[in-house]
Scaffold this motif. Sequence first.
Motif, PDB file in Angstrom:
ATOM      1  N   ALA A 140      11.339  77.164 -16.935  1.00  0.00           N
ATOM      2  CA  ALA A 140      11.399  78.634 -17.008  1.00  0.00           C
ATOM      3  C   ALA A 140      11.134  79.277 -15.652  1.00  0.00           C
ATOM      4  CB  ALA A 140      10.409  79.165 -18.056  1.00  0.00           C
ATOM      5  N   SER A 141      11.654  78.667 -14.599  1.00  0.00           N
ATOM      6  CA  SER A 141      11.337  79.132 -13.248  1.00  0.00           C
ATOM      7  C   SER A 141      11.836  80.541 -12.980  1.00  0.00           C
ATOM      8  CB  SER A 141      11.908  78.156 -12.208  1.00  0.00           C
ATOM      9  OG  SER A 141      13.315  78.052 -12.337  1.00  0.00           O
ATOM     10  N   SER A 142      13.082  80.846 -13.356  1.00  0.00           N
ATOM     11  CA  SER A 142      13.610  82.180 -13.036  1.00  0.00           C
ATOM     12  C   SER A 142      12.921  83.267 -13.850  1.00  0.00           C
ATOM     13  CB  SER A 142      15.126  82.231 -13.240  1.00  0.00           C
ATOM     14  OG  SER A 142      15.476  82.042 -14.594  1.00  0.00           O
ATOM     15  N   THR A 143      12.636  82.972 -15.124  1.00  0.00           N
ATOM     16  CA  THR A 143      11.930  83.956 -15.947  1.00  0.00           C
ATOM     17  C   THR A 143      10.526  84.193 -15.412  1.00  0.00           C
ATOM     18  OG1 THR A 143      13.185  83.243 -17.889  1.00  0.00           O
ATOM     19  CG2 THR A 143      11.223  84.553 -18.288  1.00  0.00           C
ATOM     20  N   ALA A 144       9.848  83.127 -15.026  1.00  0.00           N
ATOM     21  CA  ALA A 144       8.508  83.275 -14.460  1.00  0.00           C
ATOM     22  C   ALA A 144       8.541  84.067 -13.161  1.00  0.00           C
ATOM     23  CB  ALA A 144       7.888  81.898 -14.229  1.00  0.00           C
ATOM     24  N   ASP A 145       9.565  83.852 -12.340  1.00  0.00           N
ATOM     25  CA  ASP A 145       9.693  84.631 -11.106  1.00  0.00           C
ATOM     26  C   ASP A 145       9.840  86.119 -11.416  1.00  0.00           C
ATOM     27  OD1 ASP A 145       9.634  82.309  -9.610  1.00  0.00           O
ATOM     28  OD2 ASP A 145      11.797  82.232  -9.272  1.00  0.00           O
ATOM     29  N   ILE A 146      10.680  86.445 -12.394  1.00  0.00           N
ATOM     30  CA  ILE A 146      10.895  87.847 -12.758  1.00  0.00           C
ATOM     31  C   ILE A 146       9.607  88.474 -13.275  1.00  0.00           C
ATOM     32  CG2 ILE A 146      12.075  89.375 -14.391  1.00  0.00           C
ATOM     33  CD1 ILE A 146      14.457  87.373 -14.241  1.00  0.00           C
ATOM     34  N   SER A 166       6.440  79.406  -5.689  1.00  0.00           N
ATOM     35  CA  SER A 166       6.524  78.883  -7.055  1.00  0.00           C
ATOM     36  C   SER A 166       6.213  77.397  -7.073  1.00  0.00           C
ATOM     37  CB  SER A 166       7.917  79.117  -7.639  1.00  0.00           C
ATOM     38  OG  SER A 166       7.985  78.589  -8.960  1.00  0.00           O
ATOM     39  N   GLU A 167       5.493  76.979  -8.108  1.00  0.00           N
ATOM     40  CA  GLU A 167       5.237  75.567  -8.368  1.00  0.00           C
ATOM     41  C   GLU A 167       6.242  74.993  -9.369  1.00  0.00           C
ATOM     42  OE1 GLU A 167       0.367  75.893  -8.030  1.00  0.00           O
ATOM     43  OE2 GLU A 167       1.364  76.348  -9.932  1.00  0.00           O
ATOM     44  N   LEU A 168       7.237  75.791  -9.751  1.00  0.00           N
ATOM     45  CA  LEU A 168       8.167  75.422 -10.816  1.00  0.00           C
ATOM     46  C   LEU A 168       9.508  75.001 -10.236  1.00  0.00           C
ATOM     47  CD1 LEU A 168       7.364  78.493 -13.073  1.00  0.00           C
ATOM     48  CD2 LEU A 168       6.373  76.198 -13.251  1.00  0.00           C
ATOM     49  N   ARG A 169       9.998  73.857 -10.658  1.00  0.00           N
ATOM     50  CA  ARG A 169      11.303  73.403 -10.207  1.00  0.00           C
ATOM     51  C   ARG A 169      12.413  74.185 -10.905  1.00  0.00           C
ATOM     52  NH1 ARG A 169      12.110  67.037 -10.054  1.00  0.00           N
ATOM     53  NH2 ARG A 169      14.208  67.851  -9.675  1.00  0.00           N
ATOM     54  N   VAL A 191      10.152  77.762 -29.163  1.00  0.00           N
ATOM     55  CA  VAL A 191       8.700  77.798 -29.010  1.00  0.00           C
ATOM     56  C   VAL A 191       8.434  77.104 -27.690  1.00  0.00           C
ATOM     57  CG1 VAL A 191       6.461  77.087 -29.908  1.00  0.00           C
ATOM     58  CG2 VAL A 191       8.272  77.785 -31.491  1.00  0.00           C
ATOM     59  N   SER A 192       8.264  77.907 -26.644  1.00  0.00           N
ATOM     60  CA  SER A 192       8.083  77.360 -25.305  1.00  0.00           C
ATOM     61  C   SER A 192       6.748  76.640 -25.191  1.00  0.00           C
ATOM     62  CB  SER A 192       8.174  78.480 -24.265  1.00  0.00           C
ATOM     63  OG  SER A 192       9.456  79.052 -24.268  1.00  0.00           O
ATOM     64  N   PHE A 193       6.692  75.708 -24.234  1.00  0.00           N
ATOM     65  CA  PHE A 193       5.523  74.856 -24.047  1.00  0.00           C
ATOM     66  C   PHE A 193       4.873  75.229 -22.709  1.00  0.00           C
ATOM     67  CE2 PHE A 193       4.085  70.127 -23.800  1.00  0.00           C
ATOM     68  CZ  PHE A 193       2.837  70.467 -24.309  1.00  0.00           C
ATOM     69  N   PRO A 194       3.955  76.198 -22.710  1.00  0.00           N
ATOM     70  CA  PRO A 194       3.401  76.713 -21.451  1.00  0.00           C
ATOM     71  C   PRO A 194       2.562  75.683 -20.712  1.00  0.00           C
ATOM     72  CG  PRO A 194       2.221  77.607 -23.334  1.00  0.00           C
ATOM     73  CD  PRO A 194       3.388  76.870 -23.889  1.00  0.00           C
ATOM     74  N   VAL A 195       2.629  75.732 -19.398  1.00  0.00           N
ATOM     75  CA  VAL A 195       1.881  74.803 -18.556  1.00  0.00           C
ATOM     76  C   VAL A 195       1.233  75.597 -17.427  1.00  0.00           C
ATOM     77  CG1 VAL A 195       3.840  74.293 -17.021  1.00  0.00           C
ATOM     78  CG2 VAL A 195       2.025  72.573 -17.334  1.00  0.00           C
ATOM     79  N   GLY A 196       0.132  75.077 -16.916  1.00  0.00           N
ATOM     80  CA  GLY A 196      -0.605  75.755 -15.862  1.00  0.00           C
ATOM     81  C   GLY A 196      -0.001  75.562 -14.488  1.00  0.00           C
ATOM     82  N   ARG A 197       1.281  75.807 -14.352  1.00  0.00           N
ATOM     83  CA  ARG A 197       1.972  75.835 -13.065  1.00  0.00           C
ATOM     84  C   ARG A 197       2.701  77.167 -13.001  1.00  0.00           C
ATOM     85  NH1 ARG A 197       3.779  69.437 -12.489  1.00  0.00           N
ATOM     86  NH2 ARG A 197       1.620  68.685 -12.695  1.00  0.00           N
ATOM     87  N   CYS A 220       2.763  84.341 -13.006  1.00  0.00           N
ATOM     88  CA  CYS A 220       3.257  83.989 -14.336  1.00  0.00           C
ATOM     89  C   CYS A 220       3.368  82.474 -14.455  1.00  0.00           C
ATOM     90  CB  CYS A 220       4.617  84.633 -14.588  1.00  0.00           C
ATOM     91  SG  CYS A 220       5.262  84.329 -16.258  1.00  0.00           S
ATOM     92  N   HIS A 221       2.906  81.951 -15.590  1.00  0.00           N
ATOM     93  CA  HIS A 221       3.005  80.512 -15.812  1.00  0.00           C
ATOM     94  C   HIS A 221       4.434  80.119 -16.170  1.00  0.00           C
ATOM     95  CE1 HIS A 221       2.423  81.899 -20.050  1.00  0.00           C
ATOM     96  NE2 HIS A 221       3.299  80.952 -20.285  1.00  0.00           N
ATOM     97  N   GLY A 222       4.727  78.841 -15.994  1.00  0.00           N
ATOM     98  CA  GLY A 222       5.997  78.290 -16.422  1.00  0.00           C
ATOM     99  C   GLY A 222       5.831  77.451 -17.673  1.00  0.00           C
ATOM    100  N   THR A 223       6.786  76.582 -17.922  1.00  0.00           N
ATOM    101  CA  THR A 223       6.762  75.757 -19.126  1.00  0.00           C
ATOM    102  C   THR A 223       7.117  74.309 -18.809  1.00  0.00           C
ATOM    103  OG1 THR A 223       9.110  76.026 -19.692  1.00  0.00           O
ATOM    104  CG2 THR A 223       7.606  77.749 -20.446  1.00  0.00           C
ATOM    105  N   LEU A 224       6.787  73.446 -19.747  1.00  0.00           N
ATOM    106  CA  LEU A 224       7.329  72.088 -19.780  1.00  0.00           C
ATOM    107  C   LEU A 224       8.335  72.042 -20.930  1.00  0.00           C
ATOM    108  CD1 LEU A 224       4.172  69.804 -19.254  1.00  0.00           C
ATOM    109  CD2 LEU A 224       5.849  70.565 -17.561  1.00  0.00           C
ATOM    110  N   GLY A 225       9.421  72.726 -20.766  1.00  0.00           N
ATOM    111  CA  GLY A 225      10.418  72.762 -21.822  1.00  0.00           C
ATOM    112  C   GLY A 225       9.916  73.488 -23.048  1.00  0.00           C
TER     113      GLY A 225
END
Length: 316
Positions: free
Chosen positions: A123-129, A114-117, A49-55, A26-31
């Motif tokens: 959105a690290s925890s949501t992406a993990d789930i 995870s590549e997300l801080r 409106v989340s800002f998806p990023v390729g991490r 799952c991708h994360g976001t830049l805020g």
Amino acid sequence: MGDRTSPRTPSPGVPRVASGVASGVCHGTLGELYQGPLRAGPDPDIAVVSFPVGRHSRVSFTPGAVPGPGVNPGAVPGAPPPPSPLGEKSATAVRLFLEHYGLRLPPGEWTARSELRVGVGMASSTADIVATLRCLFRLFSLPYDTEVVVGVLAAIERADSVFLDEFALYLSGRHRLVRRLGTDIGFHTAYVTEPGTVDTDAVTPLLLEHYRRRGAAYEQCLTDLLKGFACGDAAAVARAATSSAVLSQEVLPKATFEGVLAHRERFGADGVFVAHTGCLTGYLFTRRPDSRLRSELAAFFRSLGHPCSFARAGYG
């Protein structure tokens, strides 16, 4: 989770467990490009409106002799479970998924990366789930069911729309999709991550009070943003994102924001974005910065005390 994820009788034939490694990503976001009330009023809903990023967050399960850490009912009685690579929220997601489908996890081993801080607005925890749930759908050869994903998220935390592969206007507390915004818009970004973390739940009352005071300004900002998406106008979206970031600075200020905003025209950026309840601040470019500009941006952000990161974000 209410009716959405209450246990149900599996369809005829127990789902087949994958014989090899099952993985979910799952991708994360830049805020966010927008975070604020859905509409002005005394009882605002928080819309994003989340800002998806390729991490990404990546979770895998390998069926085998090793018990699934912390979530496998087949562990040796009395033996302490080995440390789980899954976080607490992801482990809860596993339990809810299994309860919903009436399944048991086979012996096996979890891995997670995870590549997300954490705690900065990615959105690290949501992406993990979501990555964990996608792994489970594949493990049991079940069709991916967005309603199940949303139901699990709703039982665990306020979340954004990283389970979708497009922009969306989403009510993070109610877990309701308001509008799909497509995949036409994308940006090149240059950003910094300030030190520290933000507890989203702790600042929510502060945000809601701010939204009540500034409801009209947020309503205009969201109207402009949605018009930009409807027209495929990335520059208009960037301008609206800047307005949202300026409004956010009034309630959850970031140390670098004023300097970044003041130098936007110098660098030819189309806008400024932030993680509204995080630690990210950066520039939006509709065109890729060349090597000279990237060098100047790196030097500028270093002068503010932080290393500069570059990433392609969005879709278009």
